[in-house]
Design an enzyme around this catalytic site. Structure first.
Site, short mmCIF file in Angstrom:
data_model
loop_
_atom_site.label_atom_id
_atom_site.label_comp_id
_atom_site.label_asym_id
_atom_site.label_seq_id
_atom_site.Cartn_x
_atom_site.Cartn_y
_atom_site.Cartn_z
N ARG A 14 -7.17 -7.52 -65.75
CA ARG A 14 -7.10 -8.96 -65.51
C ARG A 14 -7.20 -9.26 -64.01
O ARG A 14 -8.24 -9.66 -63.52
CB ARG A 14 -5.80 -9.54 -66.10
N ASP A 15 -6.15 -8.96 -63.26
CA ASP A 15 -6.19 -9.27 -61.83
C ASP A 15 -7.14 -8.35 -61.08
O ASP A 15 -7.82 -8.76 -60.14
CB ASP A 15 -4.78 -9.16 -61.24
N TYR A 142 4.84 -16.65 -64.99
CA TYR A 142 4.47 -16.39 -63.59
C TYR A 142 4.87 -17.59 -62.73
O TYR A 142 4.57 -18.74 -63.09
CB TYR A 142 2.95 -16.27 -63.46
N GLU A 144 3.54 -18.84 -59.64
CA GLU A 144 2.48 -18.68 -58.64
C GLU A 144 2.94 -19.16 -57.27
O GLU A 144 3.58 -20.20 -57.14
CB GLU A 144 1.23 -19.47 -59.08
N THR A 177 1.58 -14.12 -54.15
CA THR A 177 0.21 -14.50 -54.47
C THR A 177 -0.76 -14.32 -53.31
O THR A 177 -1.89 -13.87 -53.50
CB THR A 177 0.17 -15.97 -54.96
N HIS A 205 5.04 -8.80 -58.41
CA HIS A 205 3.57 -8.72 -58.45
C HIS A 205 3.09 -8.82 -57.00
O HIS A 205 3.04 -9.91 -56.43
CB HIS A 205 3.03 -9.87 -59.31
N HIS A 207 0.53 -8.32 -53.60
CA HIS A 207 -0.83 -8.24 -53.08
C HIS A 207 -0.81 -7.56 -51.71
O HIS A 207 0.22 -7.45 -51.07
CB HIS A 207 -1.46 -9.63 -53.01
#
Length: 505
Positions: A14-15, A142, A144, A177, A205, A207
């Site tokens: 997905r990501d 989530y 965001e 995010t 999550h 990045h």
């Protein structure tokens, strides 16, 4: 001290697929879903975003059909949206049972993107959760832009969490995010949240915009998070997501109080297969999975290794299904196909295996041998070719290149049952081929996409010259996309990539 178990959720499908120029075929998605859950043994996988396309819907159906049969359906998750039930309807059609609902985790996003009050947003979210329950769909949420929310609108984040912890949801998913957090902030934010809401499951999550994702993963785990979202090879938008292999190694070596279920010895083979399927190259020096990270070049290092392993650390290559190599530099027949497939952790059906075997025999007739490192590229090419209903066939061509004369091509092509022939010259054989093709499409009143990038390589790690891969990026008014061709001849591989483009458009 009793070990604390945390969940590993892989979001490569997905990501990770949001990596620029990357798109998995339905066959590739199913193959990787099986590998991630059965071979690598991650706890959960996020496989798609709802509502993307018909192709994506079919890809998720394939995965959920398999997962339902094998008992993995609750481990398959789909990103959904607050959209008056449209995503839920898509989930139902796809056969998925776990939604990861995307909501606004910062007041800035809520105010300027949705233009709604917190209460309006919460009411809509509550409705989605409730409707999901009625349909037998479990919900994770989530937040965001949560990281900026904690920095700039913490009161809103806690107001949101106060609301969510009273809802019938399973997990709260906290993404950095924009990849802006430092490890200090990550640890502090998670510690504060976990202490305030001790009965709620929180995932992190991360990045990698500042190359801090693994450090942030480490601090989130130390601060008490219950799950991590990672991707194979760190794939993802912009600088990518927190990389699976590095995070697993860090947890296993530096956080002995934490237990995870990922099978280290399968990390490398899955990494290589994802790279082959996507054309997304693994840097040679990428920790754990890079080609060079277990290769010693300097003579002094090789000497030290033979004298009590002086240049070894805890990252022994055998842990990851690899071997230490010693490069010879200035400072210092075909194997059984089925066996090689098994070593890659890949199972093909009889028809696919037959096609892969035919391709290898074809290449073997042209060159001396095919290596195991070539095999993922052959598999990817065969699976990709099987996926699409072919309407355009490059039936025949003559390529000429003579000294003192411009290269030329004569082309025969079938488009939806109608055959055309054209000839043209160009600056090279492939340019002449494209010019002939343009003549055909001009007759049909069609416009070809613009060629914006052209890259040629042999499979990384291969020590044979059996394969050449041409990766071409095309541009239409709507988007850029990439096709790949595989052959022992560079121009032929480019023509195969072009034939795939013609069928896509």
């Amino acid at each position: 001290m009793k070990a604390r178990t945390i969940e590993i959720m892989d979001t490569t499908l997905r990501d990770g697929e949001q990596t620029s120029g990357v798109s998995f075929s339905a066959s590739e998605k199913l193959t990787l879903a099986k590998l991630l859950l059965e071979e690598l043994q991650v706890d959960r996988i996020e496989v798609a975003s709802a509502r993307v396309s018909e192709g994506e819907l079919q890809a998720v159906k394939n995965i959920t059909d398999w997962a339902a049969t094998e008992g993995y359906l609750s481990n398959v998750e789909v990103l959904t949206f607050v959209d008056n039930g449209v995503s839920l309807k898509w989930m139902q059609e796809a056969g998925a049972k776990v939604q990861n609902l995307l909501t606004k985790g910062s007041l800035n996003h809520l105010t300027h993107q949705l233009k709604k009050t917190p209460q309006q947003h919460f009411t809509e979210i509550e409705n989605v959760i409730s409707e999901g329950q009625k349909l037998g769909i479990e919900t994770n949420v989530y937040l965001e832009d949560w990281s900026n929310g904690m920095r700039n609108s913490k009161d809103y984040v806690f107001q949101f969490l106060d609301f969510l912890t009273k809802q019938p949801i399973k997990r709260v998913l906290l993404p950095d995010t924009l990849g802006v957090l430092t490890h200090t902030e990550t640890g502090a934010f998670f510690k504060e949240i976990v202490q305030k809401y001790p009965n709620t499951h929180f995932d992190f999550h991360g990045h990698n915009d500042y190359d801090l994702s693994v450090a942030n993963v480490m601090e989130a785990v130390k601060a008490g998070c219950h799950g991590l979202h990672l991707t194979v090879n760190g794939m993802g938008e912009r600088a990518g997501n927190a990389p699976l292999a590095s995070a697993v190694a860090v947890i296993n070596d530096f956080l002995p109080e934490i237990k995870i279920g990922v099978k280290e010895s399968s990390l490398y083979k899955v990494s290589k297969l994802v790279s082959a399927f996507t054309g997304f190259s693994i840097p040679d020096n990428k920790p754990i999975v890079g080609d060079n990270v277990f290769t010693q070049t300097a003579g002094i290092h090789a000497d030290g290794d033979s004298k009590k392993n002086l240049y070894f650390n805890d990252l022994l290559p055998e842990r990851f299904g690899r071997k230490r190599k010693y490069a010879l530099g200035k400072t210092s027949g075909k194997a059984n196909i089925q066996k090689n497939l098994q070593e890659l952790g890949l199972t093909l059906n009889d028809d696919e295996l037959k096609k892969v075997t035919e391709r290898i025999i074809e290449l073997g007739d042209k060159k001396e041998r095919v290596t195991k490192d070539d095999l993922p590229y052959i598999i990817s090419d065969v699976l990709d070719s099987n996926l699409r209903q072919q309407k355009v066939f490059v039936k025949s061509y003559v390529l000429t290149h003579s000294k003192g004369l411009k290269p030329s091509t004569t082309l025969s092509i079938e488009i939806e049952g109608k055959t055309y022939e054209e000839s043209s010259q160009g600056d090279g054989q492939f340019d002449a081929f494209i010019n002939a093709l343009k003549k055909v499409y001009k007759k049909e009143g069609r416009e070809l996409p613009k060629l914006v990038d052209y890259a040629v390589r042999i499979p990384p790690g291969s020590n044979s010259d059996a394969l050449c891969e041409t990766i071409i990026t095309w541009q239409t008014k709507e988007k850029d996309f990439t096709t790949r061709g595989l052959d022992s001849d560079q121009t032929v591989s480019a023509i195969k990539a072009t034939e795939k483009m013609l069928n896509l458009v």
